[in-house]
Design a protein around this motif. Structure first.
Motif, PDB file in Angstrom:
ATOM      1  N   ASN A 216      35.440  41.578  35.513  1.00 44.12           N
ATOM      2  CA  ASN A 216      36.570  40.766  35.070  1.00 44.12           C
ATOM      3  C   ASN A 216      37.886  41.159  35.738  1.00 44.12           C
ATOM      4  O   ASN A 216      38.899  40.513  35.518  1.00 44.12           O
ATOM      5  CB  ASN A 216      36.693  40.765  33.556  1.00 44.12           C
ATOM      6  CG  ASN A 216      36.810  42.151  32.979  1.00 44.12           C
ATOM      7  OD1 ASN A 216      36.891  43.127  33.707  1.00 44.12           O
ATOM      8  ND2 ASN A 216      36.799  42.245  31.672  1.00 44.12           N
ATOM      9  N   THR A 217      37.878  42.181  36.585  1.00 42.04           N
ATOM     10  CA  THR A 217      39.109  42.569  37.290  1.00 42.04           C
ATOM     11  C   THR A 217      39.073  42.252  38.776  1.00 42.04           C
ATOM     12  O   THR A 217      40.097  42.323  39.440  1.00 42.04           O
ATOM     13  CB  THR A 217      39.394  44.074  37.122  1.00 42.04           C
ATOM     14  OG1 THR A 217      38.276  44.805  37.622  1.00 42.04           O
ATOM     15  CG2 THR A 217      39.655  44.425  35.674  1.00 42.04           C
ATOM     16  N   GLY A 218      37.898  41.934  39.316  1.00 42.34           N
ATOM     17  CA  GLY A 218      37.827  41.642  40.737  1.00 42.34           C
ATOM     18  C   GLY A 218      36.428  41.748  41.289  1.00 42.34           C
ATOM     19  O   GLY A 218      35.441  41.642  40.551  1.00 42.34           O
ATOM     20  N   PHE A 219      36.348  42.020  42.598  1.00 44.46           N
ATOM     21  CA  PHE A 219      35.094  41.948  43.335  1.00 44.46           C
ATOM     22  C   PHE A 219      34.933  43.161  44.238  1.00 44.46           C
ATOM     23  O   PHE A 219      35.891  43.608  44.853  1.00 44.46           O
ATOM     24  CB  PHE A 219      35.078  40.692  44.213  1.00 44.46           C
ATOM     25  CG  PHE A 219      35.361  39.436  43.438  1.00 44.46           C
ATOM     26  CD1 PHE A 219      34.330  38.701  42.886  1.00 44.46           C
ATOM     27  CD2 PHE A 219      36.669  38.994  43.255  1.00 44.46           C
ATOM     28  CE1 PHE A 219      34.592  37.548  42.161  1.00 44.46           C
ATOM     29  CE2 PHE A 219      36.938  37.842  42.532  1.00 44.46           C
ATOM     30  CZ  PHE A 219      35.893  37.118  41.976  1.00 44.46           C
ATOM     31  N   ARG A 220      33.719  43.682  44.340  1.00 44.62           N
ATOM     32  CA  ARG A 220      33.412  44.741  45.301  1.00 44.62           C
ATOM     33  C   ARG A 220      32.607  44.103  46.419  1.00 44.62           C
ATOM     34  O   ARG A 220      31.638  43.401  46.184  1.00 44.62           O
ATOM     35  CB  ARG A 220      32.613  45.876  44.682  1.00 44.62           C
ATOM     36  CG  ARG A 220      32.235  46.888  45.723  1.00 44.62           C
ATOM     37  CD  ARG A 220      32.183  48.331  45.366  1.00 44.62           C
ATOM     38  NE  ARG A 220      32.996  48.828  44.312  1.00 44.62           N
ATOM     39  CZ  ARG A 220      34.187  49.415  44.467  1.00 44.62           C
ATOM     40  NH1 ARG A 220      34.721  49.526  45.657  1.00 44.62           N
ATOM     41  NH2 ARG A 220      34.845  49.893  43.440  1.00 44.62           N
TER      42      ARG A 220
END
Length: 163
Positions: free
Chosen positions: A31-35
């Motif tokens: 929910n905070t971003g992408f790796r």
């Protein structure tokens, strides 16, 4: 799959890809971003291409407008397809934005972000000229193993504080 437990909030990450020779791929999302498969973590919404990634200046699906998508239509050569990850299942683009996308005569897919990540990876692995504009989902479900693991760590941490 990996699960990270923050003291106040659970953050779940789903591993999607481990390929390195196919260009940039989305390994996992939360929910905070992408790796990405190169180890880079992108905070917040992103615009991803085969060999580059940019932060995308939108916050929610409401902010996805013809203006926020205009850069994708300026590219040469033209994209084969634009994958748009709107966040959570049930989030929808405005009818005006969908009409704008149709008027540009470029292929596009509008999907929940979880599906948009895997769709981008698949199309990119086929060497298609693809880009994705994706908002991190706010609702990321935990599976039973992740819930048990988070509960176990929480209990263990409480015991450490008591001692």
């Amino acid at each position: 799959m990996a699960n990270v437990y923050d003291a106040e909030k659970k953050v779940t990450v789903n591993v999607l890809n481990k390929e390195f020779d196919l260009g940039l791929m989305i390994d996992s999302y939360g929910n905070t971003g992408f790796r990405l498969n190169n180890g880079v973590f992108v905070m917040g919404p992103m615009a991803i291409f085969s060999k580059s990634v940019l932060c995308w200046n939108v916050r929610t699906v409401i902010d996805i407008t013809p203006e926020s998508l205009s850069a994708f239509y300026l590219l040469e050569p033209k994209l084969d397809i634009l994958v748009i990850g709107v966040g959570n299942r049930g989030d929808k683009l405005s009818p005006q934005t969908v009409e704008y996308l149709r008027s540009k005569k470029l292929g596009f897919e509008i999907l929940p972000s979880s599906q948009a990540c895997s769709t981008f990876n698949f199309l990119n692995s086929e060497q298609r000229y693809v880009a994705a504009a994706i908002i991190p989902p706010t609702n990321v479900a935990l599976n039973l193993d992740e819930e048990f693991d988070a509960g176990y760590r929480r209990q263990r941490n409480l015991r450490l504080y008591e001692e």
